[in-house]
Design a protein around this motif. Structure first.
Motif, PDB file in Angstrom:
ATOM      1  N   SER A  28       0.820  -1.205   0.000  1.00 44.59           N
ATOM      2  CA  SER A  28       0.000   0.000   0.000  1.00 44.59           C
ATOM      3  C   SER A  28       0.856   1.258   0.000  1.00 44.59           C
ATOM      4  CB  SER A  28      -0.923   0.014   1.228  1.00 44.59           C
ATOM      5  OG  SER A  28      -0.153   0.091   2.420  1.00 44.59           O
ATOM      6  N   VAL A  29       0.249   2.348  -0.434  1.00 46.72           N
ATOM      7  CA  VAL A  29       0.840   3.682  -0.274  1.00 46.72           C
ATOM      8  C   VAL A  29      -0.149   4.473   0.559  1.00 46.72           C
ATOM      9  CG1 VAL A  29       2.197   3.624  -2.372  1.00 46.72           C
ATOM     10  CG2 VAL A  29      -0.131   4.473  -2.480  1.00 46.72           C
ATOM     11  N   ARG A  30       0.367   5.253   1.492  1.00 51.70           N
ATOM     12  CA  ARG A  30      -0.518   5.893   2.468  1.00 51.70           C
ATOM     13  C   ARG A  30       0.003   7.278   2.817  1.00 51.70           C
ATOM     14  NH1 ARG A  30      -3.937   3.656   6.744  1.00 51.70           N
ATOM     15  NH2 ARG A  30      -3.189   1.572   6.233  1.00 51.70           N
ATOM     16  N   LEU A  31      -0.945   8.172   3.066  1.00 51.81           N
ATOM     17  CA  LEU A  31      -0.642   9.485   3.637  1.00 51.81           C
ATOM     18  C   LEU A  31      -1.323   9.584   4.989  1.00 51.81           C
ATOM     19  CD1 LEU A  31       0.269  12.492   3.653  1.00 51.81           C
ATOM     20  CD2 LEU A  31      -1.885  13.013   2.473  1.00 51.81           C
ATOM     21  N   VAL A  32      -0.540   9.899   6.015  1.00 55.72           N
ATOM     22  CA  VAL A  32      -1.095  10.193   7.332  1.00 55.72           C
ATOM     23  C   VAL A  32      -0.641  11.590   7.719  1.00 55.72           C
ATOM     24  CG1 VAL A  32      -1.273   9.515   9.750  1.00 55.72           C
ATOM     25  CG2 VAL A  32      -0.996   7.759   7.995  1.00 55.72           C
ATOM     26  N   VAL A  33      -1.589  12.442   8.087  1.00 56.47           N
ATOM     27  CA  VAL A  33      -1.267  13.779   8.575  1.00 56.47           C
ATOM     28  C   VAL A  33      -1.551  13.809  10.065  1.00 56.47           C
ATOM     29  CG1 VAL A  33      -1.762  16.246   8.428  1.00 56.47           C
ATOM     30  CG2 VAL A  33      -1.821  14.834   6.356  1.00 56.47           C
ATOM     31  N   ALA A  51      -1.768  -0.266  -3.813  1.00 57.61           N
ATOM     32  CA  ALA A  51      -1.190  -0.226  -5.155  1.00 57.61           C
ATOM     33  C   ALA A  51      -0.566  -1.554  -5.568  1.00 57.61           C
ATOM     34  CB  ALA A  51      -0.138   0.888  -5.225  1.00 57.61           C
ATOM     35  N   GLY A  52      -0.028  -2.324  -4.611  1.00 59.62           N
ATOM     36  CA  GLY A  52       0.590  -3.617  -4.924  1.00 59.62           C
ATOM     37  C   GLY A  52       1.909  -3.501  -5.656  1.00 59.62           C
ATOM     38  N   LEU A  53       2.729  -2.535  -5.281  1.00 53.87           N
ATOM     39  CA  LEU A  53       4.011  -2.320  -5.959  1.00 53.87           C
ATOM     40  C   LEU A  53       4.920  -3.547  -5.901  1.00 53.87           C
ATOM     41  CD1 LEU A  53       4.833   1.324  -4.796  1.00 53.87           C
ATOM     42  CD2 LEU A  53       4.424   0.595  -7.151  1.00 53.87           C
ATOM     43  N   GLY A  54       4.836  -4.306  -4.821  1.00 53.79           N
ATOM     44  CA  GLY A  54       5.786  -5.402  -4.653  1.00 53.79           C
ATOM     45  C   GLY A  54       5.283  -6.773  -5.042  1.00 53.79           C
ATOM     46  N   LEU A  63       8.808  -3.302 -10.606  1.00 53.63           N
ATOM     47  CA  LEU A  63       7.516  -2.859 -10.115  1.00 53.63           C
ATOM     48  C   LEU A  63       6.514  -2.934 -11.260  1.00 53.63           C
ATOM     49  CD1 LEU A  63       8.679   0.422  -8.279  1.00 53.63           C
ATOM     50  CD2 LEU A  63       8.358  -1.828  -7.249  1.00 53.63           C
ATOM     51  N   PRO A  64       5.347  -3.529 -11.047  1.00 55.93           N
ATOM     52  CA  PRO A  64       4.359  -3.631 -12.128  1.00 55.93           C
ATOM     53  C   PRO A  64       3.902  -2.247 -12.597  1.00 55.93           C
ATOM     54  CG  PRO A  64       3.789  -5.067 -10.290  1.00 55.93           C
ATOM     55  CD  PRO A  64       4.880  -4.173  -9.806  1.00 55.93           C
ATOM     56  N   GLU A  65       3.717  -2.095 -13.902  1.00 60.41           N
ATOM     57  CA  GLU A  65       3.356  -0.789 -14.453  1.00 60.41           C
ATOM     58  C   GLU A  65       2.003  -0.307 -13.952  1.00 60.41           C
ATOM     59  OE1 GLU A  65       5.205   1.347 -16.063  1.00 60.41           O
ATOM     60  OE2 GLU A  65       6.860  -0.082 -15.845  1.00 60.41           O
ATOM     61  N   ASP A  66       1.016  -1.207 -13.824  1.00 58.47           N
ATOM     62  CA  ASP A  66      -0.284  -0.771 -13.334  1.00 58.47           C
ATOM     63  C   ASP A  66      -0.206  -0.327 -11.879  1.00 58.47           C
ATOM     64  OD1 ASP A  66       0.218  -3.404 -12.516  1.00 58.47           O
ATOM     65  OD2 ASP A  66      -1.913  -3.892 -12.371  1.00 58.47           O
ATOM     66  N   ALA A  67       0.658  -0.999 -11.103  1.00 60.80           N
ATOM     67  CA  ALA A  67       0.850  -0.601  -9.708  1.00 60.80           C
ATOM     68  C   ALA A  67       1.547   0.755  -9.627  1.00 60.80           C
ATOM     69  CB  ALA A  67       1.665  -1.652  -8.968  1.00 60.80           C
ATOM     70  N   VAL A  68       2.526   0.972 -10.490  1.00 60.27           N
ATOM     71  CA  VAL A  68       3.216   2.258 -10.551  1.00 60.27           C
ATOM     72  C   VAL A  68       2.221   3.371 -10.863  1.00 60.27           C
ATOM     73  CG1 VAL A  68       4.855   3.635 -11.899  1.00 60.27           C
ATOM     74  CG2 VAL A  68       5.494   1.348 -11.106  1.00 60.27           C
ATOM     75  N   ALA A  69       1.331   3.122 -11.830  1.00 61.78           N
ATOM     76  CA  ALA A  69       0.344   4.140 -12.207  1.00 61.78           C
ATOM     77  C   ALA A  69      -0.568   4.478 -11.029  1.00 61.78           C
ATOM     78  CB  ALA A  69      -0.473   3.649 -13.399  1.00 61.78           C
ATOM     79  N   PRO A 171      13.073 -11.972   3.742  1.00 58.75           N
ATOM     80  CA  PRO A 171      12.233 -11.853   2.533  1.00 58.75           C
ATOM     81  C   PRO A 171      10.919 -12.615   2.674  1.00 58.75           C
ATOM     82  CG  PRO A 171      13.917 -13.505   2.175  1.00 58.75           C
ATOM     83  CD  PRO A 171      14.188 -12.941   3.544  1.00 58.75           C
ATOM     84  N   LEU A 172      10.138 -12.237   3.686  1.00 56.87           N
ATOM     85  CA  LEU A 172       8.928 -12.990   4.019  1.00 56.87           C
ATOM     86  C   LEU A 172       7.668 -12.132   3.969  1.00 56.87           C
ATOM     87  CD1 LEU A 172      10.236 -15.164   7.010  1.00 56.87           C
ATOM     88  CD2 LEU A 172      10.126 -15.749   4.573  1.00 56.87           C
ATOM     89  N   GLY A 173       7.712 -11.041   3.219  1.00 55.43           N
ATOM     90  CA  GLY A 173       6.500 -10.257   3.038  1.00 55.43           C
ATOM     91  C   GLY A 173       5.428 -11.077   2.339  1.00 55.43           C
ATOM     92  N   GLY A 174       4.164 -10.766   2.600  1.00 55.89           N
ATOM     93  CA  GLY A 174       3.076 -11.567   2.060  1.00 55.89           C
ATOM     94  C   GLY A 174       3.060 -11.632   0.550  1.00 55.89           C
ATOM     95  N   LEU A 175       3.200 -10.498  -0.122  1.00 57.16           N
ATOM     96  CA  LEU A 175       3.193 -10.486  -1.589  1.00 57.16           C
ATOM     97  C   LEU A 175       4.390 -11.239  -2.149  1.00 57.16           C
ATOM     98  CD1 LEU A 175       2.056  -6.831  -2.380  1.00 57.16           C
ATOM     99  CD2 LEU A 175       0.691  -8.917  -2.438  1.00 57.16           C
TER     100      LEU A 175
END
Length: 512
Positions: A28-33, A51-54, A63-69, A171-175
């Motif tokens: 995910s990508v996130r903004l917290v204020v 986004a699913g970058l990984g 990085l997948p192009e659709d995730a980058v977008a 290297p054990l992230g879910g994705l």
């Protein structure tokens, strides 16, 4: 702008500068204020995009192009949000997927242009450090291992006495596990066992606490709460014994369909594919580390980043007391009166009164500070509204029993034993059923003491200091000065009697 009875102003007057954190993770990508860089920061805005970058970095190196977008679109929106909110202090960080992908540098360049801020690509060691700082930010005197599970990697770090020891990135992230195992949970289990087995110092976690960080593990806690019909839905500080977690993780790992399990429908659809892999990683890690319990935390690298920027003085503050004081500043009629209650109730917990540990004392002081936050509500609903507010507040520095103590103490401050049973709320009754008798009685004592104090002070400062409580001759004495003798009356004496009864003694009111 509101003004309190003792001259304090409302939440717009504390002069804090808002701080934004953009977190570019592998999933995910996130903004917290946050309202400001303080010991107990409150988020004023929080938005996440999955986004699913990984998701395919391990197999393709890119990085997948659709995730980058999707991520770049989110960065553009985040920039606009920061502008609208007037956030000038913005920090941005990126984790495993961006530091490992071949096209990571190009994505970072484009993301910096979209977000309008420099992005720091964290090393695995730095990720672990910030995760540990997040635990220190959100938990009271943590001692154990912090584990932060992301989409691309798992960071584990040892925390003891506020200091950080050894750390490792796995290297054990879910994705990543879905990618490297081809979606086969059995192969992913072998990978996890192999990587976890490489870390000899995991044995130092035996019998200590494991602090679980990350959206996938939070989803697991949420599912367990739903499955057990737990009365709260606040994940921070939710604790489970090691064997209970192992059994639950095994059930998830073996399930053919997650939604068919009790509580499975509570998991967001976007998390359902990755949750079995996150559960498996936690299961294998706990079998190796053998902690006493698992505590789930919503405080992670974003909060750790805020913590890392604090002064030494701010870091030393108690996060629970800091939050309670700020809540009093925003919602109570008088902050000074809330502080007076802390000292006034101290007299109840000296001999021959109940014994009190240091942690019980800080919980009581927090209850005193927040005891008047419901004063604007209708009298018939003050207890109910105050209980819900405290039970679900973004509190840090306490576990769930402590949270329930605070909620019930403030509930009993408004709804005493003399009130009608129909005023009791379903939540208050459910909370009373899951706590110890000792904790429940302490909450009743603190609530009764605050009720008694308000019969003298009427919520204003400078009065209860002149009417001290104390024990004498086996009785609980309240001394009213002669110039306040007119405050004596049936309701005050009835509330004093109720407090004394909880303390297993008789009451005595003396006007002198």
């Amino acid at each position: 702008m509101s003004r309190h009875a003792d001259g304090h102003h409302g939440p717009d007057s504390h002069g804090l500068e808002p701080m934004g954190v953009i977190d570019i993770g592998s999933n995910s990508v996130r903004l917290v204020v946050y309202e400001g860089a303080i010991r107990a920061p409150t988020p004023i805005f929080n938005e996440k995009v999955l986004a699913g970058l990984g998701r395919s970095v391990a197999s393709t190196g890119r990085l997948p192009e659709d995730a980058v977008a999707r991520a770049l679109a989110a960065m553009t929106r985040f920039r606009a949000i920061n502008r609208i909110l007037g956030v000038k202090n913005v920090r941005a960080i990126a984790t495993a997927a961006c530091r490992e992908a071949e096209n990571g540098p190009d994505f970072i360049r484009r993301a910096e242009a979209a977000a309008g801020v420099k992005i720091e690509i964290l090393s695995g060691e730095k990720e672990a450090e910030l995760a540990a700082y997040g635990i220190i930010m959100g938990c009271h005197e943590p001692n154990g291992f912090a584990g932060d599970l992301g989409g691309g990697s798992l960071e584990v770090i040892d925390i003891a006495d506020g200091r950080l020891a050894q750390a490792v990135t796995l290297p054990l992230g879910g994705l990543r596990l879905i990618d490297t195992s081809g979606g086969r949970i059995e192969m992913a289990t072998d990978i996890a066992d192999r990587e976890i087995g490489k870390v000899p110092w995991f044995a130092r976690g035996h019998g200590r606490t494991f602090y679980a960080v990350g959206g996938t593990w939070r989803a697991l806690a949420k599912m367990h709460m739903a499955a057990t019909n737990y009365p709260l839905r606040v994940m921070h500080g939710y604790a489970m014994g090691r064997q209970e977690v192992l059994n639950f993780c095994e059930e998830i790992r073996k399930a053919k369909k997650l939604s068919a399990l009790p509580g499975g429908d509570s998991v967001n659809k976007s998390r359902r594919d990755v949750l079995p892999y996150g559960a498996m990683s936690l299961e294998r890690l706990l079998k190796r580390v053998q902690p006493s319990e698992v505590v789930f935390s919503v405080f992670g690298i974003r909060e750790g980043l805020v913590y890392s920027l604090l002064s030494a003085r701010e870091k030393a503050r108690d996060p629970l007391i800091a939050f309670a004081a700020e809540m009093a500043n925003q919602r109570a009629r008088s902050v000074r009166h809330a502080e007076e209650l802390c000292a006034w109730t101290d007299a109840l917990f000296v001999a021959p009164g109940p014994k009190e540990s240091a942690d019980e004392r800080r919980l009581r002081h927090a209850a005193c500070l927040m005891s008047d936050i419901g004063w604007r509500a209708h009298p018939d609903y003050r207890g109910e509204q105050a209980l819900n507010l405290v039970a679900h507040a973004a509190l840090a520095g306490l576990d769930h029993p402590g949270r329930i103590f605070l909620a019930l103490a403030i509930y009993f401050r408004h709804d005493g034993p003399e009130d009608d049973a129909e005023d009791k709320t379903a939540l208050s009754e459910r909370l009373q059923k899951i706590v110890s008798g000792k904790l429940l009685k302490r909450a009743r004592i603190v609530g009764a003491a605050i009720r008694c104090a308000h019969m003298i002070s009427i919520g204003r400062p400078g009065l209860i200091d002149e009417a001290p409580l104390g024990y004498a001759g086996g009785k609980l004495q309240l001394r009213l000065p002669k110039h306040h003798a007119v405050l004596d009356g049936e309701r005050l004496r009835r509330r004093l009697d109720g407090l004394a009864k909880l303390l297993d003694c008789q009451s005595e009111l003396i006007v002198s």
